[in-house]
Design a protein around this motif. Structure first.
Motif, PDB file in Angstrom:
ATOM      1  N   GLN A 211     -19.618  17.344  15.191  1.00 13.64           N
ATOM      2  CA  GLN A 211     -20.974  16.585  14.666  1.00 13.64           C
ATOM      3  C   GLN A 211     -20.823  15.292  14.904  1.00 13.64           C
ATOM      4  O   GLN A 211     -21.850  14.681  14.876  1.00 13.64           O
TER       5      GLN A 211
ATOM      6  N   SER B 117     -28.979  17.299   6.839  1.00 13.32           N
ATOM      7  CA  SER B 117     -27.656  16.897   7.219  1.00 13.32           C
ATOM      8  C   SER B 117     -26.654  17.471   6.211  1.00 13.32           C
ATOM      9  O   SER B 117     -25.288  17.731   6.605  1.00 13.32           O
TER      10      SER B 117
ATOM     11  N   LEU C 105     -24.701  12.259   9.366  1.00 11.76           N
ATOM     12  CA  LEU C 105     -23.710  13.317  10.003  1.00 11.76           C
ATOM     13  C   LEU C 105     -22.444  12.494  10.298  1.00 11.76           C
ATOM     14  O   LEU C 105     -21.455  12.959  10.158  1.00 11.76           O
TER      15      LEU C 105
ATOM     16  N   SER D  78     -30.649  11.296  10.685  1.00 12.72           N
ATOM     17  CA  SER D  78     -29.637  12.380  10.332  1.00 12.72           C
ATOM     18  C   SER D  78     -28.359  11.659  11.077  1.00 12.72           C
ATOM     19  O   SER D  78     -27.437  12.044  10.780  1.00 12.72           O
TER      20      SER D  78
ATOM     21  N   ALA E 103     -23.670  13.144  16.703  1.00 11.71           N
ATOM     22  CA  ALA E 103     -24.445  12.049  15.804  1.00 11.71           C
ATOM     23  C   ALA E 103     -24.513  10.805  16.769  1.00 11.71           C
ATOM     24  O   ALA E 103     -25.532  10.212  16.880  1.00 11.71           O
TER      25      ALA E 103
ATOM     26  N   GLN F  91     -34.497  14.997   6.297  1.00  9.79           N
ATOM     27  CA  GLN F  91     -33.347  14.942   6.942  1.00  9.79           C
ATOM     28  C   GLN F  91     -31.865  14.981   6.092  1.00  9.79           C
ATOM     29  O   GLN F  91     -31.033  15.286   6.734  1.00  9.79           O
TER      30      GLN F  91
ATOM     31  N   SER G  22     -25.572  20.876   7.086  1.00 16.75           N
ATOM     32  CA  SER G  22     -25.105  21.015   8.298  1.00 16.75           C
ATOM     33  C   SER G  22     -23.419  20.688   7.953  1.00 16.75           C
ATOM     34  O   SER G  22     -22.529  21.141   8.424  1.00 16.75           O
TER      35      SER G  22
END
Length: 577
Positions: free
Chosen positions: A283, A28, A142, A138, A287, A24, A31
């Motif tokens: 994001q 992340s 994030l 995550s 989250a 994870q 991302s």
């Protein structure tokens, strides 16, 4: 309770959790890195027309995306594996603890509630573990990483994050607080639905016999409506949550574009930077939305965990001995010394000052009016309950000191309501002695007067038996339960009103066969019918939990008023003689 439960049952699977966190984390990081690369392509590639730069950075983005997908799949795999393992372990723990309960604890919780706690409640905790592994790990990465990356892109627009995130948290928190009591109420009402449904399925013959289908339908509809009302109330709150989240997301997006446009216009921000900032804001809010989803699941899982821990934290009132006696003389002799028993909270004891000896090779019968304490008395022998006062001795050893397996190995119990398990005639007979031969099975069936109807059943010993034995008659069910006890060949037989569904002729033949087939064993018979105990070596007459008479049939018939009244209500003078 929730965190205690998770800590206890996640600890053995820490390697899976570590793997989830690692993958994870990698997902992340990927991302968070992609929007920055996207901004570079726009500002340094698209804006300048540098095709080589676009291809080079675009290739890197494709590789990062591929790695992100792989990490996501692996993280979900390990997360699901951890969740299923926790669910398995919790169900096993609940089942084991319930198996240790005495009748008192089972009655306290109720079978429907125990079933709900073993299934629906465990499923809620299992779902929490799964979503935690796939979402919650995550979410903080994030959100924190998104804030850092957004500030790096443009510090002056960061005030939008400081405004939108608290608004979202306050709105979601307000809804979640109102959902917690609804979830608790829902689990309780699911218990009620299970209880009503179980009663109706178990008592379907009674319902039909009294033509109460409409009444039972109404009763179930009422319980079903109660669950539906709570589910709708919580569903409305849940439905309100996601529009609020989307509203905050969309308004925040519009605000970023609005204020970012002015900064682009005055040349203090580039287009790629604005798009990257918008991506990071999304994001961060996504989250928060993941955490919001968790906020929906956690309250219900917390309620379920409380109910599970209530079962796991309940100790049986029948405590296993600290230093158990593992050997006895195996005579099967029973002695009760001034035994008394009272249910918790009861004003009057069920049994008082009960003393008697049941010797090997003899039949001791217990008779009395309904509610006199007969079943409670025989339940003390295999320690389904523990006596409140006095002592219960088996072969001279207090049952509290005996190894439970040794005690139960000495006893063949045929309960008042004989229960057969789904399977076959053979599987039910082998329940007490798995290695019994076919000859032993047929011998037990012969003593129990069950040979004829088992032979006529399609498949014989392999004929199917429905759950509870609903595909055989009450008398056949009793005889199969008796045969099951006989296969075990114990030193002590306890028949708790086990001949009530038999006709008089079958009852007489069965008792005659028992005297021969179970010779040398101690036999205790609880009966309502005098005809079932007239040839007993010792008859105990119970009244209001006390022994008011003891002796053989002829003796009691001459000198015990209570026994005379029982006999007079059942037999003619000629039959009694």
């Amino acid at each position: 309770m929730l965190w205690t439960l998770l800590a206890r049952y996640l600890r053995p699977h820490w390697r899976l959790l570590v793997a989830v966190v690692i993958f994870q984390l990698l997902q992340s990081i990927a991302s968070l890195y992609l929007p920055a690369l996207n901004a570079d392509i726009i500002d340094q590639g698209v804006a300048t027309g540098d095709t080589d730069y676009i291809l080079r950075v675009g290739g890197v983005m494709l590789l990062i995306t591929l790695g992100q997908i792989i990490c996501a799949v692996v993280a979900v795999y390990f997360g699901a594996k951890a969740a299923m393992a926790v669910g398995r372990d919790v169900r096993g723990a609940v089942f084991t603890r319930v198996g240790e309960f005495s009748e008192q604890e089972v009655t306290k919780f109720g079978a429907p509630s125990l079933i709900t706690r073993s299934t629906n409640d465990v499923q809620q905790v299992q779902m929490l573990v799964l979503t935690t592994c796939t979402l919650l790990v995550s979410a903080p990465i994030l959100s924190i990483g998104g804030v850092i990356m957004a500030i790096r892109q443009d510090l002056e627009l960061s005030w939008l994050i400081a405004v939108s995130v608290p608004i979202l948290l306050v709105a979601v928190g307000f809804i979640v607080v109102r959902m917690v009591p609804l979830f608790r109420k829902m689990q309780t009402r699911i218990d009620t639905v299970n209880r009503v449904l179980r009663e109706q399925l178990t008592g379907i013959r009674v319902v039909r016999a009294f033509t109460r289908e409409d009444v039972e339908t109404t009763r179930f509809a009422r319980a079903n409506t109660d669950v539906t009302e709570v589910a709708l109330s919580s569903g409305r709150l849940m439905a309100l949550m996601f529009p609020i989240v989307m509203l905050v997301l969309n308004v925040s997006s519009v605000a970023v574009i609005w204020f970012g446009a002015f900064r682009i216009q005055d040349g203090s921000m580039q287009v790629g930077t604005l798009i990257a900032f918008l991506s990071y804001l999304m994001q961060i809010l996504m989250a928060v939305m993941m955490a919001t989803f968790m906020a929906v699941i956690i309250p219900r899982a917390a309620v379920s965990a409380d109910r599970i821990m209530e079962v796991l934290g309940t100790e049986s009132s029948v405590h296993p001995p600290q230093h158990p006696v593992n050997t006895t003389t195996a005579r099967g002799e029973i002695e009760l010394l001034d035994v008394g028993f009272a249910y918790p909270g009861a004003q009057q004891p069920v049994l008082s000052n009960v003393s008697f000896i049941a010797r090997r090779g003899e039949t001791t019968a217990i008779i009395g009016s309904t509610g006199s304490g007969k079943t409670t008395l025989v339940n003390l022998l295999p320690r389904l309950f523990d006596a409140t006062t006095g002592s219960v001795l088996v072969d001279g050893v207090n049952v509290r000191d005996l190894n439970p397996d040794l005690l139960w190995g000495h006893i063949g119990l045929v309960p008042q309501k004989p229960y057969l398990f789904s399977g076959t005639v053979r599987s039910n007979l082998l329940y007490g002695k798995p290695d019994a031969t076919e000859t032993e099975l047929w011998q037990a069936l012969s003593i129990a007067q069950a040979t004829d109807f088992v032979t006529e059943m399609e498949g014989g010993l392999d004929a199917p038996i429905s759950q509870g034995g609903t595909n055989v008659s009450g008398g056949q069910r009793q005889r199969l339960a008796i045969a099951r006890a006989l296969v075990k060949r114990p030193e002590l037989y306890i028949f708790d009103d086990s001949f009530s569904a038999l006709d008089l002729a079958t009852d007489a033949r069965l008792r005659q066969a028992l005297r021969l087939g179970a010779a040398g064993a101690t036999m205790i018979i609880v009966a309502q019918r005098v005809s079932s105990i007239v040839d007993s070596d010792q008859i105990l007459v119970l009244e209001d939990g006390r022994i008011v008479g003891r002796g053989r049939h002829e003796e009691l018939l001459q000198n015990n008023t209570t026994y005379q009244e029982i006999v007079a209500s059942q037999l003619t003078a000629e039959e009694a003689a």
